[in-house]
Design an enzyme around this catalytic site. Structure first.
Site, mmCIF file in Angstrom:
data_model
loop_
_atom_site.group_PDB
_atom_site.id
_atom_site.type_symbol
_atom_site.label_atom_id
_atom_site.label_comp_id
_atom_site.label_asym_id
_atom_site.label_seq_id
_atom_site.Cartn_x
_atom_site.Cartn_y
_atom_site.Cartn_z
ATOM 1 N N GLY A 1 88.822 78.182 20.681
ATOM 2 C CA GLY A 1 89.181 79.513 21.145
ATOM 3 C C GLY A 1 88.166 80.097 22.109
ATOM 4 N N SER A 2 87.905 81.408 21.965
ATOM 5 C CA SER A 2 87.082 82.146 22.938
ATOM 6 C C SER A 2 85.648 81.654 23.037
ATOM 7 C CB SER A 2 87.075 83.633 22.586
ATOM 8 O OG SER A 2 88.332 84.202 22.855
ATOM 9 N N ALA A 3 85.202 80.855 22.083
ATOM 10 C CA ALA A 3 83.853 80.296 22.176
ATOM 11 C C ALA A 3 83.701 79.417 23.412
ATOM 12 C CB ALA A 3 83.519 79.494 20.920
#
Length: 581
Positions: A298-300
């Site tokens: 995800g956003s990582a």
């Protein structure tokens, strides 16, 4: 008149003949007695020689090799072998009706009827285990019952002082001291010694009379010093267990790396198990999820995709992207932000975790550029840790990139990683762009790394990550009196039927101190159920507590000018398809 001299000569002859006859007779009697005894022993009473042979026998015995010790980087033992006793029996020498068996069964906590039945069923055998690897005192009590056919021998039993705290790293051995999981399995040949052999004289009870000859001495197993810092391991385990319990989560993972060497300082999972007591062992708890379990990050991934964009030269830190109206359509597929953020700088795209902003950048630079950057920092490849069961993950590389695939790749969907790979990728950002192979063994010298990103680009990304913690979704990740940087991520969990409704993985990936990172830490919590499930709500506070204590334990100088603030709860997303950070 008789001759005196002749008479004397005759007397001497008689005396000489008498002595000769006496000696000859005595010799014949001795020979006769020996012959009679030999006949008696070999023909009439041949059990005597067999009995005496049994009483004193020369045997060749193995000498158990001591399995090597596993310790943490400071010498604290994580796995040791202690001497114990094993009881065995020779059914051919025992009487199943012996009344003393009831005392033996009671002492060893065995079923008396089952024990007697075994003696009956295996009466022709000469070796059966009675109880393996018990305390020496218990074995002495059993041998004191003086039951013929019961013997004891020394063996070794593996013991794990840290128990469940290091279970997934160290692993365990089976009853024969052969590695089954973790380091015990990966380095089984190193840890296993080579048994020796000796010739001994024993009596019919198996008691040692004399050591005769050493044929070959036992070679102890090699010792291993892990990169793990047991202090940090305990700290990480405590905090991860607490957050999983507090949020009624399905499980969790925490990985901590030395940013400048690639050494694994801590690696813990929930749930865990106690390798010293396997009576309640559950198969699902055996996996080292930090290495074996894959997930979409995800956003990582947004800071990494942003680094790829800065590398191209098409974007600079001063560029701005219009994210209005807060969503972007690709045919039937729609990308959404949590709100309409309008025009955002590159830093604010990361700080606010804008999917729309990242997707526009990805469309401009192309999916292959992002994919190649991910590969350079270690995604889609083995970490080099040499741990059994490591999952490499999936890093797509289509012949032709679809716009939707380029967009989702930039914010962490459409690929899979494990927690250790994600930590390695962030380590590259932390140390100025050098990728080191990860190690679970303590390194005696600085490793040789490969520069994969420029120092200039990584410095800009660290600045963005710092802003995420100071004014973005990661405010709760602030570790006390130390500066930090990182990225929150909240991703859908994948089930048998696809993405699971209402099931998320809360992630925080970060580093500290941000100006000169010493530690990189990944926190991931599976399916929190307490109402909070965002990475900034669930995983970020764990990062803050762990990093604050870890840096203090490592004697990193505090930065006393840090201003503390509590993080507001992020707004609810406008659509189930939106990214949750």
């Amino acid at each position: 008149m008789s001759n005196p001299q002749a008479t004397a000569t005759w007397s001497q002859r008689i005396a000489a003949n008498w002595r000769y006859g006496f000696v000859l007779g005595a010799f014949i009697l001795v020979i006769g007695a020996i012959s009679v005894r030999l006949v008696d022993l070999h023909v009439i009473d041949n059990d005597f020689l067999r009995q005496q042979g049994d009483v004193r026998t020369i045997r060749v015995e193995s000498i158990d090799a001591h399995r090597g010790v596993i310790s943490d980087r400071y010498g604290e033992p994580l796995a040791v072998s202690t001497p114990v006793q094993t009881l065995w029996m020779n059914p051919s020498e025992m009487d199943a009706k012996d009344p003393r068996i009831v005392n033996l069964a009671r002492l060893l906590q065995l079923n008396e009827a089952t024990l007697r039945q075994r003696l009956t069923d295996y009466v022709t055998r000469e070796f059966i285990y009675l109880r393996r690897k018990i305390q020496p005192e218990l074995a002495r009590k059993a041998m004191a019952l003086d039951i013929g056919g019961v013997y004891s021998r020394q063996e070794y039993k593996r013991y794990y002082p840290a128990g469940e705290v290091t279970a997934h790293v160290v692993g365990f051995t089976n009853i024969d001291e052969s590695g089954q999981e973790g380091i015990e399995l990966a380095y089984n040949r190193v840890l296993s010694g080579e048994p020796g052999r000796k010739r001994v004289l024993k009596d019919n009870r198996g008691r040692l009379i004399k050591n005769l000859t050493l044929i070959r001495d036992a070679r102890p197993g090699g010792e291993l010093t892990l990169s793990i810092d047991l202090r940090l391991q305990y700290l990480a385990y405590r905090e991860l267990k607490a957050v999983v319990s507090a949020h009624n989560a399905r499980g969790g993972t925490l990985v901590m790396l030395d940013a400048n060497s690639g050494e694994v300082l801590a690696m813990v999972n929930q749930g865990s198990y106690n390798p010293n007591d396997r009576s309640q062992l559950a198969g699902e708890n055996l996996r080292n999820k930090a290495i074996t379990d894959l997930f979409e990050p995800g956003s990582a991934m947004k800071p990494l995709a942003m680094a790829a964009a800065l590398e191209t030269g098409q974007y600079t830190i001063g560029n701005q992207i219009d994210t209005s109206p807060g969503f972007r359509r690709f045919g039937r597929f729609t990308i959404r932000d949590s709100g309409n953020y309008g025009v955002l700088s590159l830093t604010d795209i990361v700080v606010k975790s804008s999917n729309v902003g990242m997707s526009k950048i990805a469309t401009e630079i192309g999916g292959q550029v992002i994919r190649d950057f991910y590969a350079r920092v270690g995604l889609g490849q083995p970490t080099g840790i040499g741990f059994p069961g490591e999952a490499v993950g999936v890093l797509p590389s289509p012949v032709k990139w679809r716009p939707a695939a380029e967009a989702t790749l930039s914010y962490g969907y459409g690929l899979s990683v494990n927690a250790l790979q994600l930590a390695q990728a962030y380590m590259v950002i932390a140390n100025g762009g050098v990728r080191y192979p990860l190690s679970l063994l303590k390194l005696d010298h600085a490793p040789t790394g490969q520069r994969v990103v420029s120092e200039e680009v990584t410095a800009k990304i660290r600045s963005m990550l710092s802003d995420v913690v100071t004014r973005g979704t990661g405010k709760r990740a602030q570790p006390g009196f130390y500066s930090a940087g990182g990225k929150t991520s909240t991703v859908h969990l994948v089930g048998a039927q696809g993405y699971e409704d209402g099931q998320y993985k809360a992630i925080f990936a970060g580093m500290a101190p941000i100006d000169n990172p010493r530690i990189v830490t990944i926190v991931a919590v599976d399916a929190p159920q307490s109402g909070e499930y965002y990475g900034g709500e669930v995983a970020a506070p764990v990062f803050a507590r762990v990093m604050s204590d870890a840096l203090r334990l490592l004697n990193v100088k505090p930065e006393l000018d840090i201003v503390h603030s509590s993080a507001p709860r992020p707004p609810a997303p406008s659509s189930a398809s939106g990214e949750r950070s």
